[in-house]
Design a protein around this motif. Sequence first.
Motif, PDB file in Angstrom:
ATOM      1  N   SER A  31       1.144  -1.124  -0.009  1.00  9.53           N
ATOM      2  CA  SER A  31      -0.133  -0.037  -0.011  1.00  9.53           C
ATOM      3  C   SER A  31       0.687   1.246  -0.011  1.00  9.53           C
ATOM      4  O   SER A  31       0.613   2.403  -0.069  1.00  9.53           O
ATOM      5  CB  SER A  31      -0.812  -0.066   1.184  1.00  9.53           C
ATOM      6  N   SER A  32       2.071   1.244   0.352  1.00 12.77           N
ATOM      7  CA  SER A  32       3.078   2.403   0.230  1.00 12.77           C
ATOM      8  C   SER A  32       3.180   2.894  -1.034  1.00 12.77           C
ATOM      9  O   SER A  32       3.877   2.306  -1.836  1.00 12.77           O
ATOM     10  CB  SER A  32       4.226   2.025   1.005  1.00 12.77           C
ATOM     11  N   ASP A  33       2.989   4.180  -0.839  1.00  9.59           N
ATOM     12  CA  ASP A  33       3.498   4.962  -2.331  1.00  9.59           C
ATOM     13  C   ASP A  33       4.746   5.340  -2.395  1.00  9.59           C
ATOM     14  O   ASP A  33       5.548   5.551  -3.398  1.00  9.59           O
ATOM     15  CB  ASP A  33       2.657   6.163  -2.560  1.00  9.59           C
ATOM     16  N   GLY A  34       5.544   5.108  -1.168  1.00 12.62           N
ATOM     17  CA  GLY A  34       7.084   5.264  -1.032  1.00 12.62           C
ATOM     18  C   GLY A  34       7.982   4.299  -1.383  1.00 12.62           C
ATOM     19  O   GLY A  34       9.294   4.582  -1.191  1.00 12.62           O
ATOM     20  N   ALA A  35       7.563   3.164  -1.413  1.00 10.53           N
ATOM     21  CA  ALA A  35       8.398   2.048  -1.705  1.00 10.53           C
ATOM     22  C   ALA A  35       7.784   1.227  -2.808  1.00 10.53           C
ATOM     23  O   ALA A  35       6.870   0.593  -2.959  1.00 10.53           O
ATOM     24  CB  ALA A  35       8.460   1.017  -0.268  1.00 10.53           C
ATOM     25  N   ASP A  36       8.972   1.053  -3.637  1.00  7.03           N
ATOM     26  CA  ASP A  36       8.599   0.254  -5.096  1.00  7.03           C
ATOM     27  C   ASP A  36       9.265  -1.005  -4.974  1.00  7.03           C
ATOM     28  O   ASP A  36       8.812  -1.923  -5.816  1.00  7.03           O
ATOM     29  CB  ASP A  36       9.033   0.894  -6.243  1.00  7.03           C
ATOM     30  N   VAL A  37      10.028  -1.395  -4.096  1.00  8.69           N
ATOM     31  CA  VAL A  37      10.520  -2.652  -3.977  1.00  8.69           C
ATOM     32  C   VAL A  37      10.918  -3.235  -2.678  1.00  8.69           C
ATOM     33  O   VAL A  37      11.341  -2.362  -1.799  1.00  8.69           O
ATOM     34  CB  VAL A  37      11.963  -2.618  -4.631  1.00  8.69           C
ATOM     35  N   GLY A  38      10.767  -4.425  -2.150  1.00  6.38           N
ATOM     36  CA  GLY A  38      10.637  -4.864  -0.856  1.00  6.38           C
ATOM     37  C   GLY A  38      12.282  -5.666  -0.708  1.00  6.38           C
ATOM     38  O   GLY A  38      12.338  -6.513  -1.618  1.00  6.38           O
ATOM     39  N   VAL A  39      12.805  -5.652   0.350  1.00  8.01           N
ATOM     40  CA  VAL A  39      14.121  -6.531   0.581  1.00  8.01           C
ATOM     41  C   VAL A  39      13.714  -7.069   1.785  1.00  8.01           C
ATOM     42  O   VAL A  39      13.789  -6.438   3.031  1.00  8.01           O
ATOM     43  CB  VAL A  39      15.388  -5.437   0.555  1.00  8.01           C
ATOM     44  N   LEU A  40      13.863  -8.552   1.959  1.00  4.14           N
ATOM     45  CA  LEU A  40      13.478  -9.247   3.219  1.00  4.14           C
ATOM     46  C   LEU A  40      14.824  -9.777   3.431  1.00  4.14           C
ATOM     47  O   LEU A  40      15.593 -10.489   2.621  1.00  4.14           O
ATOM     48  CB  LEU A  40      12.459 -10.501   2.886  1.00  4.14           C
ATOM     49  N   CYS A  41      15.251  -9.615   4.867  1.00  3.21           N
ATOM     50  CA  CYS A  41      16.381 -10.054   5.449  1.00  3.21           C
ATOM     51  C   CYS A  41      16.189 -10.403   6.779  1.00  3.21           C
ATOM     52  O   CYS A  41      15.114 -10.256   7.449  1.00  3.21           O
ATOM     53  CB  CYS A  41      17.577  -9.220   5.543  1.00  3.21           C
ATOM     54  N   GLY A  42      17.161 -11.129   7.712  1.00  2.08           N
ATOM     55  CA  GLY A  42      17.174 -11.629   8.926  1.00  2.08           C
ATOM     56  C   GLY A  42      18.182 -10.718   9.471  1.00  2.08           C
ATOM     57  O   GLY A  42      19.351 -10.560   9.136  1.00  2.08           O
ATOM     58  N   GLU A  43      17.993 -10.917  11.132  1.00  2.00           N
ATOM     59  CA  GLU A  43      18.886 -10.086  11.652  1.00  2.00           C
ATOM     60  C   GLU A  43      19.944 -11.092  12.273  1.00  2.00           C
ATOM     61  O   GLU A  43      19.566 -12.384  12.808  1.00  2.00           O
ATOM     62  CB  GLU A  43      18.186  -9.274  13.049  1.00  2.00           C
ATOM     63  N   GLY A  44      21.177 -10.968  12.720  1.00  2.00           N
ATOM     64  CA  GLY A  44      22.088 -11.527  13.354  1.00  2.00           C
ATOM     65  C   GLY A  44      22.606 -12.721  12.838  1.00  2.00           C
ATOM     66  O   GLY A  44      23.213 -13.837  13.704  1.00  2.00           O
ATOM     67  N   GLY A  45      22.981 -12.873  11.632  1.00  5.22           N
ATOM     68  CA  GLY A  45      23.729 -13.820  10.855  1.00  5.22           C
ATOM     69  C   GLY A  45      22.919 -14.798  10.029  1.00  5.22           C
ATOM     70  O   GLY A  45      23.397 -15.884   9.881  1.00  5.22           O
ATOM     71  N   ALA A  46      21.493 -14.882  10.366  1.00  5.77           N
ATOM     72  CA  ALA A  46      20.699 -16.015   9.671  1.00  5.77           C
ATOM     73  C   ALA A  46      19.407 -15.258   8.992  1.00  5.77           C
ATOM     74  O   ALA A  46      18.946 -14.059   9.474  1.00  5.77           O
ATOM     75  CB  ALA A  46      20.288 -17.015  10.699  1.00  5.77           C
ATOM     76  N   PHE A  47      19.048 -15.920   7.857  1.00  9.40           N
ATOM     77  CA  PHE A  47      17.995 -15.582   7.407  1.00  9.40           C
ATOM     78  C   PHE A  47      16.714 -15.847   7.974  1.00  9.40           C
ATOM     79  O   PHE A  47      16.086 -15.079   8.720  1.00  9.40           O
ATOM     80  CB  PHE A  47      17.758 -15.866   6.018  1.00  9.40           C
ATOM     81  N   CYS A  48      16.471 -17.072   7.710  1.00 14.42           N
ATOM     82  CA  CYS A  48      15.348 -17.558   8.854  1.00 14.42           C
ATOM     83  C   CYS A  48      15.424 -19.017   8.923  1.00 14.42           C
ATOM     84  O   CYS A  48      15.485 -19.641   7.729  1.00 14.42           O
ATOM     85  CB  CYS A  48      13.867 -17.141   8.209  1.00 14.42           C
ATOM     86  N   ALA A  49      15.395 -19.847   9.970  1.00 15.73           N
ATOM     87  CA  ALA A  49      15.602 -21.149  10.304  1.00 15.73           C
ATOM     88  C   ALA A  49      14.233 -21.913  10.156  1.00 15.73           C
ATOM     89  O   ALA A  49      14.165 -22.956  10.641  1.00 15.73           O
ATOM     90  CB  ALA A  49      16.374 -21.527  11.502  1.00 15.73           C
TER      91      ALA A  49
END
Length: 248
Positions: A31-49
């Motif tokens: 819904s955001s007008d100010g974001a055209d691309v999303g980047v998904l990441c994980g904190e602390g050295g892992a993406f997601c287990a």
Amino acid sequence: RVIKISRPEARNCVNRATAAELYEAFQDLNSSDGADVGVLCGEGGAFCAGYDLKELASFSAVPPDTLQYTKGGPSPMGPCRMAILKPTIAAVCGYAVAGGLELSLMCDMRVADEDAVFGVFCRRFGVPLIDGGTVRLPALIGASWAMDMILTGRAVGAKEALQMGLVNRVVPKGECLERAVELAQEIAGFPQQCLRADRRSAMNAAFGSLSMEEALAYEHSNGTKVLASESRPGAQRFVAGEGRGGAF
């Protein structure tokens, strides 16, 4: 826009609260007008287990909403059944396994650190892929490679993932987020209506005559049958110490 999974103490495993936060974050991206691309990441050295097996093991029964399929609604990992309207990139460091693999597959592209690890690690505990894994993985890398990963549950390193077509870019350790953001900025610089139209057409072509919605619904119906019989007991074995260190 960077969307970060922030449970580093649990290798960013997703619990019910985190799933709700991720779903809301991708709704905001849509819904955001100010974001055209999303980047998904994980904190602390892992993406997601993956999904939090400690939480799954603690349930007296499988939560009723997990057994319900709602088109476009929340999934166990959060946003994996949403119609995400904008390009998304997974910046993968460390482990992207089980449900974490499914979150990475939900994204349009994957930029991985050279030591990243992908895999269907939930195989050993009887937890099914019900966040799009059995739908997206064959579409992205072909049935043969997908069956290799799904049936064996083995670890796949970044180099092999690149050869499979599972990963789009492999970068030096620690650089995946920076490089993913650079790629996002490049994509955001193009005319967006055309880009999104071509993205929709490519998604439609990738899934052929069987719609993604039908495939996701089948995956859910098929996979949830084993949640009570294998998934909770498998999660309880994990909590008891079985399978640590990658042992089957």
